[in-house]
Scaffold this motif. Structure first.
Motif, PDB file in Angstrom:
ATOM      1  N   TYR A 190      10.165  12.942  -0.600  1.00 44.81           N
ATOM      2  CA  TYR A 190       9.632  11.973   0.364  1.00 44.81           C
ATOM      3  C   TYR A 190       8.895  10.851  -0.344  1.00 44.81           C
ATOM      4  O   TYR A 190       8.866   9.716   0.142  1.00 44.81           O
ATOM      5  N   GLY A 191       8.297  11.149  -1.510  1.00 41.41           N
ATOM      6  CA  GLY A 191       7.665  10.083  -2.277  1.00 41.41           C
ATOM      7  C   GLY A 191       8.684   9.039  -2.708  1.00 41.41           C
ATOM      8  O   GLY A 191       8.445   7.828  -2.619  1.00 41.41           O
ATOM      9  N   ASN A 192       9.846   9.506  -3.151  1.00 43.34           N
ATOM     10  CA  ASN A 192      10.914   8.583  -3.537  1.00 43.34           C
ATOM     11  C   ASN A 192      11.435   7.801  -2.335  1.00 43.34           C
ATOM     12  O   ASN A 192      11.751   6.600  -2.444  1.00 43.34           O
ATOM     13  N   CYS A 193      11.546   8.485  -1.176  1.00 46.58           N
ATOM     14  CA  CYS A 193      12.018   7.801   0.029  1.00 46.58           C
ATOM     15  C   CYS A 193      11.057   6.710   0.469  1.00 46.58           C
ATOM     16  O   CYS A 193      11.478   5.598   0.836  1.00 46.58           O
ATOM     17  N   VAL A 194       9.756   7.010   0.458  1.00 41.24           N
ATOM     18  CA  VAL A 194       8.760   6.002   0.834  1.00 41.24           C
ATOM     19  C   VAL A 194       8.780   4.838  -0.152  1.00 41.24           C
ATOM     20  O   VAL A 194       8.664   3.662   0.233  1.00 41.24           O
ATOM     21  N   PHE A 195       8.931   5.158  -1.419  1.00 48.29           N
ATOM     22  CA  PHE A 195       8.992   4.112  -2.453  1.00 48.29           C
ATOM     23  C   PHE A 195      10.177   3.173  -2.196  1.00 48.29           C
ATOM     24  O   PHE A 195      10.026   1.943  -2.214  1.00 48.29           O
ATOM     25  N   VAL A 196      11.352   3.759  -1.959  1.00 47.70           N
ATOM     26  CA  VAL A 196      12.554   2.956  -1.727  1.00 47.70           C
ATOM     27  C   VAL A 196      12.414   2.149  -0.443  1.00 47.70           C
ATOM     28  O   VAL A 196      12.727   0.948  -0.406  1.00 47.70           O
ATOM     29  N   ARG A 197      11.936   2.799   0.631  1.00 44.29           N
ATOM     30  CA  ARG A 197      11.789   2.084   1.902  1.00 44.29           C
ATOM     31  C   ARG A 197      10.827   0.910   1.766  1.00 44.29           C
ATOM     32  O   ARG A 197      11.108  -0.204   2.237  1.00 44.29           O
ATOM     33  N   SER A 198       9.692   1.133   1.110  1.00 41.62           N
ATOM     34  CA  SER A 198       8.692   0.070   0.969  1.00 41.62           C
ATOM     35  C   SER A 198       9.229  -1.067   0.116  1.00 41.62           C
ATOM     36  O   SER A 198       9.001  -2.248   0.417  1.00 41.62           O
ATOM     37  N   LEU A 199       9.941  -0.715  -0.939  1.00 41.23           N
ATOM     38  CA  LEU A 199      10.508  -1.745  -1.808  1.00 41.23           C
ATOM     39  C   LEU A 199      11.551  -2.569  -1.060  1.00 41.23           C
ATOM     40  O   LEU A 199      11.593  -3.806  -1.172  1.00 41.23           O
ATOM     41  N   LEU A 200      12.388  -1.904  -0.261  1.00 42.35           N
ATOM     42  CA  LEU A 200      13.409  -2.616   0.506  1.00 42.35           C
ATOM     43  C   LEU A 200      12.773  -3.539   1.531  1.00 42.35           C
ATOM     44  O   LEU A 200      13.238  -4.673   1.744  1.00 42.35           O
ATOM     45  N   TRP A 201      11.687  -3.077   2.177  1.00 41.53           N
ATOM     46  CA  TRP A 201      11.050  -3.924   3.182  1.00 41.53           C
ATOM     47  C   TRP A 201      10.319  -5.094   2.542  1.00 41.53           C
ATOM     48  O   TRP A 201      10.200  -6.156   3.146  1.00 41.53           O
ATOM     49  N   ILE A 202       9.810  -4.914   1.339  1.00 42.65           N
ATOM     50  CA  ILE A 202       9.141  -6.025   0.656  1.00 42.65           C
ATOM     51  C   ILE A 202      10.131  -7.133   0.338  1.00 42.65           C
ATOM     52  O   ILE A 202       9.799  -8.326   0.427  1.00 42.65           O
ATOM     53  N   LEU A 222       0.831  -1.205   0.000  1.00 41.26           N
ATOM     54  CA  LEU A 222       0.000   0.000   0.000  1.00 41.26           C
ATOM     55  C   LEU A 222       0.865   1.254   0.000  1.00 41.26           C
ATOM     56  O   LEU A 222       0.580   2.222  -0.724  1.00 41.26           O
ATOM     57  N   CYS A 223       1.924   1.264   0.799  1.00 40.40           N
ATOM     58  CA  CYS A 223       2.843   2.406   0.821  1.00 40.40           C
ATOM     59  C   CYS A 223       3.496   2.607  -0.544  1.00 40.40           C
ATOM     60  O   CYS A 223       3.680   3.742  -0.999  1.00 40.40           O
ATOM     61  N   LEU A 224       3.838   1.503  -1.189  1.00 40.61           N
ATOM     62  CA  LEU A 224       4.466   1.576  -2.506  1.00 40.61           C
ATOM     63  C   LEU A 224       3.516   2.216  -3.519  1.00 40.61           C
ATOM     64  O   LEU A 224       3.911   3.105  -4.282  1.00 40.61           O
ATOM     65  N   ALA A 225       2.254   1.784  -3.483  1.00 41.77           N
ATOM     66  CA  ALA A 225       1.272   2.338  -4.423  1.00 41.77           C
ATOM     67  C   ALA A 225       0.994   3.810  -4.141  1.00 41.77           C
ATOM     68  O   ALA A 225       0.948   4.638  -5.060  1.00 41.77           O
ATOM     69  N   SER A 226       0.824   4.159  -2.872  1.00 41.06           N
ATOM     70  CA  SER A 226       0.510   5.554  -2.535  1.00 41.06           C
ATOM     71  C   SER A 226       1.687   6.473  -2.831  1.00 41.06           C
ATOM     72  O   SER A 226       1.501   7.636  -3.215  1.00 41.06           O
ATOM     73  N   SER A 227       2.916   5.962  -2.678  1.00 47.79           N
ATOM     74  CA  SER A 227       4.085   6.790  -2.984  1.00 47.79           C
ATOM     75  C   SER A 227       4.149   7.102  -4.468  1.00 47.79           C
ATOM     76  O   SER A 227       4.576   8.195  -4.865  1.00 47.79           O
ATOM     77  N   VAL A 228       3.710   6.164  -5.311  1.00 45.17           N
ATOM     78  CA  VAL A 228       3.690   6.409  -6.755  1.00 45.17           C
ATOM     79  C   VAL A 228       2.722   7.533  -7.078  1.00 45.17           C
ATOM     80  O   VAL A 228       3.027   8.429  -7.881  1.00 45.17           O
ATOM     81  N   PHE A 229       1.538   7.510  -6.451  1.00 45.89           N
ATOM     82  CA  PHE A 229       0.576   8.597  -6.657  1.00 45.89           C
ATOM     83  C   PHE A 229       1.148   9.925  -6.176  1.00 45.89           C
ATOM     84  O   PHE A 229       0.955  10.974  -6.803  1.00 45.89           O
ATOM     85  N   GLY A 230       1.860   9.895  -5.043  1.00 43.02           N
ATOM     86  CA  GLY A 230       2.471  11.117  -4.536  1.00 43.02           C
ATOM     87  C   GLY A 230       3.533  11.661  -5.472  1.00 43.02           C
ATOM     88  O   GLY A 230       3.623  12.873  -5.697  1.00 43.02           O
ATOM     89  N   ILE A 231       4.337  10.778  -6.027  1.00 44.14           N
ATOM     90  CA  ILE A 231       5.379  11.197  -6.971  1.00 44.14           C
ATOM     91  C   ILE A 231       4.754  11.807  -8.217  1.00 44.14           C
ATOM     92  O   ILE A 231       5.185  12.860  -8.708  1.00 44.14           O
ATOM     93  N   LEU A 232       3.700  11.164  -8.739  1.00 44.03           N
ATOM     94  CA  LEU A 232       3.026  11.699  -9.922  1.00 44.03           C
ATOM     95  C   LEU A 232       2.391  13.051  -9.639  1.00 44.03           C
ATOM     96  O   LEU A 232       2.424  13.960 -10.472  1.00 44.03           O
ATOM     97  N   GLY A 233       1.815  13.192  -8.431  1.00 43.82           N
ATOM     98  CA  GLY A 233       1.214  14.474  -8.065  1.00 43.82           C
ATOM     99  C   GLY A 233       2.235  15.587  -7.970  1.00 43.82           C
ATOM    100  O   GLY A 233       1.995  16.716  -8.412  1.00 43.82           O
ATOM    101  N   SER A 234       3.405  15.283  -7.404  1.00 45.64           N
ATOM    102  CA  SER A 234       4.445  16.307  -7.291  1.00 45.64           C
ATOM    103  C   SER A 234       5.012  16.657  -8.658  1.00 45.64           C
ATOM    104  O   SER A 234       5.368  17.817  -8.920  1.00 45.64           O
TER     105      SER A 234
END
Length: 280
Positions: A85-97, A35-47
């Motif tokens: 922060y969108g990129n950070c959340v994306f990287v963190r979520s991907l690493l935890w997955i 979910l964090c990965l998906a929401s971070s993508v939306f955040g990145i696109l919005g920014s």
């Protein structure tokens, strides 16, 4: 997600069996990080959308250049920490997955806080410029001051909060006394949520005062106040209202979670805590 709870997970003792640690393991679960990965993508696109050049199209933008120029400039600067922060959340979520232990939680907190301060700077700048128009005096854009405030203040709050939490041995889950918890864990919550709370209170007040200035300025500039002028004022008020509503929707769950954790942590059902985390 910008929540100090996640940083206590960063310093938990591995393989330590406790209800608190077991609950924090939810941060490392695949559904949460998906979910964090998906929401971070939306955040990145919005920014990215915020970074794109905009055309002056709306009625109130044709009447007031602050929305088309100064306000847009601040939105542009504020979209930079959004992107980061969108990129950070994306990287963190991907690493935890993929079960990697690297946790860039501090930079996420920093960039989230930077967006809050840019939001405050936007509200302050609108009020300053509209007041200057009402008083018929020049008002220069204070971009350097806004940059200093929006980047240095989060750095100070983040460094102090995480420093108290992690120094000297980063074993915040070994704390057993109430004084230890209050002096090591609570400050990080306060340094995270107090700026958010202040901004949530200050921004609506600033927008309300700015709306009054808009009404006065339009009446004075056009020397009349017909339905056309009223529509312009309503459009600007609606824009300010949307800024406030969206900000509250995005960040109120974080504030509620912070309060509940420190007041009802031992009595909160697991499902309520996890639901709040997923909402954030």
């Amino acid at each position: 997600m910008a929540d100090p709870t996640i940083q206590t997970f960063c310093c938990h003792v591995a393989n330590k069996a406790s209800s608190s640690v077991n609950l924090l393991i939810e941060f490392h679960s695949r559904p949460y990080n998906t979910l964090c990965l998906a929401s971070s993508v939306f955040g990145i696109l919005g920014s990215i959308y915020q970074l794109l050049p905009k055309r002056q199209t709306t009625v109130h933008e044709r009447h007031f250049d602050f929305s088309a120029v100064r306000g847009r400039n601040i939105h542009f600067y504020g979209s930079v920490p959004d992107q980061l922060y969108g990129n950070c959340v994306f990287v963190r979520s991907l690493l935890w997955i993929i079960n990697t232990e690297l946790i860039p939680a501090g930079c996420i907190q920093y960039f989230y806080m930077a967006t809050w301060f840019w939001t405050l700077c936007y509200a302050i700048d609108m009020k300053r410029m509209l007041k200057a128009q009402r008083l018929h005096r020049p008002d220069n854009e204070h971009v350097k001051c806004y940059h200093f405030t929006s980047w240095s203040s989060p750095a100070v709050f983040t460094i102090i909060g995480l420093g108290i939490l992690y120094i000297p041995d980063a074993n915040c889950h070994t704390l057993t006394t109430m004084s230890g918890i209050l002096f090591h864990i609570l400050p990080n919550y306060l340094f995270t949520f107090l700026p958010l709370l202040i901004i949530m209170v200050a921004n609506p007040i600033l927008y309300c005062l700015s709306s009054r200035d808009v009404e006065h300025n339009i009446g004075v500039t056009n020397r009349q106040y017909t339905q056309r002028e009223r529509n312009v004022v309503d459009a600007i008020r609606w824009k300010f209202s949307l800024f406030t509503i969206v900000f509250y929707i995005c960040w109120l769950p974080n504030l509620i979670c912070g309060v509940l954790i420190w007041t009802l942590w031992l009595n909160l059902p697991r499902v309520i805590i996890i639901t709040l985390w997923y909402s954030m």
